[in-house]
Scaffold this motif. Structure first.
Motif, PDB file in Angstrom:
ATOM      1  N   SER A 208      27.322  57.415  11.994  1.00 33.70           N
ATOM      2  CA  SER A 208      26.393  56.735  11.083  1.00 33.70           C
ATOM      3  C   SER A 208      26.911  56.772   9.653  1.00 33.70           C
ATOM      4  CB  SER A 208      25.015  57.391  11.157  1.00 33.70           C
ATOM      5  OG  SER A 208      24.478  57.315  12.450  1.00 33.70           O
ATOM      6  N   PHE A 209      27.429  57.935   9.265  1.00 37.98           N
ATOM      7  CA  PHE A 209      27.940  58.079   7.896  1.00 37.98           C
ATOM      8  C   PHE A 209      29.148  57.170   7.671  1.00 37.98           C
ATOM      9  CE2 PHE A 209      30.550  60.297   4.693  1.00 37.98           C
ATOM     10  CZ  PHE A 209      29.647  60.311   3.646  1.00 37.98           C
ATOM     11  N   LEU A 210      30.050  57.091   8.649  1.00 37.97           N
ATOM     12  CA  LEU A 210      31.216  56.210   8.516  1.00 37.97           C
ATOM     13  C   LEU A 210      30.792  54.749   8.427  1.00 37.97           C
ATOM     14  CD1 LEU A 210      33.813  57.828  10.959  1.00 37.97           C
ATOM     15  CD2 LEU A 210      33.850  57.820   8.459  1.00 37.97           C
ATOM     16  N   CYS A 211      29.768  54.393   9.191  1.00 41.04           N
ATOM     17  CA  CYS A 211      29.237  53.025   9.110  1.00 41.04           C
ATOM     18  C   CYS A 211      28.745  52.730   7.703  1.00 41.04           C
ATOM     19  CB  CYS A 211      28.114  52.858  10.123  1.00 41.04           C
ATOM     20  SG  CYS A 211      27.313  51.231  10.096  1.00 41.04           S
ATOM     21  N   ILE A 212      28.081  53.708   7.099  1.00 42.06           N
ATOM     22  CA  ILE A 212      27.586  53.546   5.727  1.00 42.06           C
ATOM     23  C   ILE A 212      28.748  53.431   4.746  1.00 42.06           C
ATOM     24  CG2 ILE A 212      26.307  54.684   3.872  1.00 42.06           C
ATOM     25  CD1 ILE A 212      24.536  55.928   6.072  1.00 42.06           C
ATOM     26  N   VAL A 213      29.735  54.316   4.898  1.00 39.18           N
ATOM     27  CA  VAL A 213      30.883  54.324   3.984  1.00 39.18           C
ATOM     28  C   VAL A 213      31.652  53.002   4.068  1.00 39.18           C
ATOM     29  CG1 VAL A 213      33.129  55.386   3.524  1.00 39.18           C
ATOM     30  CG2 VAL A 213      31.138  56.826   3.967  1.00 39.18           C
ATOM     31  N   ILE A 214      31.930  52.550   5.294  1.00 40.72           N
ATOM     32  CA  ILE A 214      32.670  51.296   5.469  1.00 40.72           C
ATOM     33  C   ILE A 214      31.877  50.121   4.892  1.00 40.72           C
ATOM     34  CG2 ILE A 214      33.548  49.667   7.190  1.00 40.72           C
ATOM     35  CD1 ILE A 214      34.184  52.114   8.956  1.00 40.72           C
ATOM     36  N   SER A 215      30.571  50.122   5.129  1.00 38.49           N
ATOM     37  CA  SER A 215      29.730  49.047   4.581  1.00 38.49           C
ATOM     38  C   SER A 215      29.818  49.009   3.067  1.00 38.49           C
ATOM     39  CB  SER A 215      28.277  49.236   5.023  1.00 38.49           C
ATOM     40  OG  SER A 215      28.143  49.135   6.418  1.00 38.49           O
ATOM     41  N   TYR A 216      29.762  50.187   2.435  1.00 38.87           N
ATOM     42  CA  TYR A 216      29.787  50.234   0.979  1.00 38.87           C
ATOM     43  C   TYR A 216      31.165  49.930   0.411  1.00 38.87           C
ATOM     44  CZ  TYR A 216      25.016  51.536  -0.052  1.00 38.87           C
ATOM     45  OH  TYR A 216      23.668  51.486  -0.214  1.00 38.87           O
ATOM     46  N   ILE A 217      32.215  50.193   1.160  1.00 31.82           N
ATOM     47  CA  ILE A 217      33.559  49.808   0.706  1.00 31.82           C
ATOM     48  C   ILE A 217      33.644  48.277   0.609  1.00 31.82           C
ATOM     49  CG2 ILE A 217      35.985  49.700   1.367  1.00 31.82           C
ATOM     50  CD1 ILE A 217      35.684  52.523   2.515  1.00 31.82           C
ATOM     51  N   TYR A 218      33.179  47.602   1.650  1.00 30.46           N
ATOM     52  CA  TYR A 218      33.162  46.134   1.622  1.00 30.46           C
ATOM     53  C   TYR A 218      32.227  45.618   0.528  1.00 30.46           C
ATOM     54  CZ  TYR A 218      35.858  45.442   5.916  1.00 30.46           C
ATOM     55  OH  TYR A 218      36.860  45.405   6.852  1.00 30.46           O
ATOM     56  N   ILE A 219      31.087  46.276   0.371  1.00 23.94           N
ATOM     57  CA  ILE A 219      30.128  45.858  -0.652  1.00 23.94           C
ATOM     58  C   ILE A 219      30.740  45.973  -2.041  1.00 23.94           C
ATOM     59  CG2 ILE A 219      27.988  46.533  -1.810  1.00 23.94           C
ATOM     60  CD1 ILE A 219      26.865  47.212   0.981  1.00 23.94           C
ATOM     61  N   LEU A 220      31.422  47.088  -2.325  1.00 27.66           N
ATOM     62  CA  LEU A 220      32.024  47.291  -3.644  1.00 27.66           C
ATOM     63  C   LEU A 220      33.116  46.263  -3.921  1.00 27.66           C
ATOM     64  CD1 LEU A 220      32.247  51.196  -3.817  1.00 27.66           C
ATOM     65  CD2 LEU A 220      30.737  49.703  -5.120  1.00 27.66           C
ATOM     66  N   PHE A 221      33.961  45.995  -2.931  1.00 31.91           N
ATOM     67  CA  PHE A 221      35.002  44.982  -3.113  1.00 31.91           C
ATOM     68  C   PHE A 221      34.386  43.614  -3.408  1.00 31.91           C
ATOM     69  CE2 PHE A 221      38.087  47.775  -0.789  1.00 31.91           C
ATOM     70  CZ  PHE A 221      39.040  47.803  -1.794  1.00 31.91           C
ATOM     71  N   THR A 222      33.299  43.302  -2.710  1.00 33.05           N
ATOM     72  CA  THR A 222      32.636  42.009  -2.930  1.00 33.05           C
ATOM     73  C   THR A 222      31.996  41.949  -4.313  1.00 33.05           C
ATOM     74  OG1 THR A 222      32.161  41.827  -0.561  1.00 33.05           O
ATOM     75  CG2 THR A 222      30.880  40.428  -2.038  1.00 33.05           C
ATOM     76  N   ILE A 223      31.357  43.026  -4.724  1.00 28.57           N
ATOM     77  CA  ILE A 223      30.694  43.058  -6.034  1.00 28.57           C
ATOM     78  C   ILE A 223      31.703  42.932  -7.169  1.00 28.57           C
ATOM     79  CG2 ILE A 223      29.410  44.547  -7.627  1.00 28.57           C
ATOM     80  CD1 ILE A 223      27.828  45.572  -5.247  1.00 28.57           C
ATOM     81  N   PHE A 224      32.844  43.620  -7.039  1.00 33.75           N
ATOM     82  CA  PHE A 224      33.849  43.556  -8.105  1.00 33.75           C
ATOM     83  C   PHE A 224      34.486  42.179  -8.231  1.00 33.75           C
ATOM     84  CE2 PHE A 224      34.463  48.351  -7.515  1.00 33.75           C
ATOM     85  CZ  PHE A 224      33.612  48.621  -8.573  1.00 33.75           C
ATOM     86  N   ARG A 225      34.396  41.381  -7.174  1.00 36.80           N
ATOM     87  CA  ARG A 225      34.930  40.015  -7.244  1.00 36.80           C
ATOM     88  C   ARG A 225      33.934  39.034  -7.853  1.00 36.80           C
ATOM     89  NH1 ARG A 225      37.263  41.004  -1.915  1.00 36.80           N
ATOM     90  NH2 ARG A 225      35.508  39.871  -0.968  1.00 36.80           N
ATOM     91  N   ILE A 226      32.699  39.488  -8.078  1.00 37.14           N
ATOM     92  CA  ILE A 226      31.695  38.626  -8.713  1.00 37.14           C
ATOM     93  C   ILE A 226      32.029  38.489 -10.193  1.00 37.14           C
ATOM     94  CG2 ILE A 226      29.245  38.360  -9.276  1.00 37.14           C
ATOM     95  CD1 ILE A 226      28.589  39.921  -6.755  1.00 37.14           C
ATOM     96  N   GLY A 227      32.139  37.272 -10.666  1.00 34.72           N
ATOM     97  CA  GLY A 227      32.534  37.044 -12.053  1.00 34.72           C
ATOM     98  C   GLY A 227      31.460  37.387 -13.053  1.00 34.72           C
ATOM     99  N   SER A 228      30.213  37.158 -12.714  1.00 27.68           N
ATOM    100  CA  SER A 228      29.112  37.377 -13.651  1.00 27.68           C
ATOM    101  C   SER A 228      28.685  38.841 -13.660  1.00 27.68           C
ATOM    102  CB  SER A 228      27.924  36.492 -13.262  1.00 27.68           C
ATOM    103  OG  SER A 228      26.769  36.859 -13.986  1.00 27.68           O
TER     104      SER A 228
END
Length: 312
Positions: A208-228
């Motif tokens: 469960s913890f790895l699922c959370i960590v992997i999800s947040y890794i993808y989330i952070l990469f996506t957020i940092f690509r947001i221009g605004s």
């Protein structure tokens, strides 16, 4: 074995043997339990009665609040009674039931947090497909899977623990029937039980913890690509409450259970046990209420409606 008497009941050590602390502890635990019940019931009512909160994220949050109510109720009322009572005896059946509920609801909460992390991953990383992926059937299937896995996990550990003979002592050096103190009372080798704890519980909690960590890794990469910057801030705000609950839940869990039974130390773990069995179920609704704008708006509207009903 001939000189040993088989145990038919256990005696809990309780929280404190100091008579001067009994009344303050009873009042504190009662207050925390009432706040836990009121906070989580309020979350459930708000989500159930507010049309704007009928989304997958709040569906998982409602189930998390339901689990927190049961989780706290499996430990805190008995803790309050034991503080007040001099006789802290608990039967083997009652102890087994308490252990089953504790393990079941604890593992269920961890997996529910993982399901919520997956929901946030889909919402931020795949927003155009969110309604398709996180449809009603998928959400219900995820929640049912979480409850089933928690029940199976708990059943394995409870049956394995209480199939052991207890003949060393009947004194549990803890304030509830946790698995590590129970195993220490057995007059038989507990290697299989410890292996099960590492493999089965470890697979569920670490998975469960790895699922959370992997999800947040993808989330952070996506957020940092947001221009605004406004878009990044809005995306972060939808995750901060969940991330806080994850940190509060998993830090004590890993320190308590993912280690050998020989490393168990009651003096070090007592505070941690109180934190994740009594305090965390109270904090979760507060975190989501204070950090989530939608919940705060729904709470304000709920209070306005209540005042109108009372005034009329």
């Amino acid at each position: 074995m001939k000189n040993n008497t088989l145990v038919t009941e256990f005696v809990l050590s309780g929280v404190s043997s100091n008579p001067k602390l009994q009344l303050p502890l009873i009042l504190l635990c009662t207050l925390v339990y009432l706040v836990t019940l009121l906070g989580n019931i309020m979350i459930i009512l708000l989500i159930g009665m507010t049309p704007g909160l009928q989304t997958p994220m709040y569906f998982f949050l409602m189930n998390l609040s339901f689990v927190d109510i049961l989780y706290s109720s499996s430990i805190t009322p008995n803790l309050i009674v034991n503080i007040f009572s001099e006789n802290k005896v608990i039967s083997i059946i009652a102890c087994a039931i308490q252990m089953f509920l504790f393990i079941d609801l604890g593992s269920t909460e961890g997996m529910m947090l993982a399901a919520m992390a997956y929901d946030r991953y889909v919402a931020i990383c795949k927003p155009l497909n969110y309604t398709v992926i996180m449809n009603k059937v998928t959400c219900i299937a995820l929640v049912c899977s979480v409850y089933t896995a928690g029940c199976v996990n708990s059943l394995i550990h409870t049956c394995a623990a209480f199939s052991l003979p207890f003949c060393k002592s009947n004194h549990i050096n803890h304030f509830y029937c946790d698995i590590n103190p129970i195993l220490r009372l057995s007059c038989k080798d507990t290697y299989i039980n410890e292996a099960l704890l590492f493999v089965v519980a470890g697979l569920i909690e670490v998975g469960s913890f790895l699922c959370i960590v992997i999800s947040y890794i993808y989330i952070l990469f996506t957020i940092f690509r947001i221009g605004s910057s406004t878009g990044r801030s809005k995306s972060f705000s939808t995750c901060i409450s969940h991330f806080t609950c994850v940190a509060l839940f998993y830090c004590p869990i890993f320190s308590m259970y993912l280690r050998p039974n020989s490393a168990y130390a009651v003096d070090q773990d007592w505070v941690v046990s109180v934190f994740y069995t009594v305090i965390i179920p109270m904090l979760n609704p507060m975190i989501y209420s204070l950090r989530n704008q939608d919940v705060k708006k729904a709470l304000v509207q709920f209070n306005v409606n209540m005042i109108r009903c009372i005034w009329v």
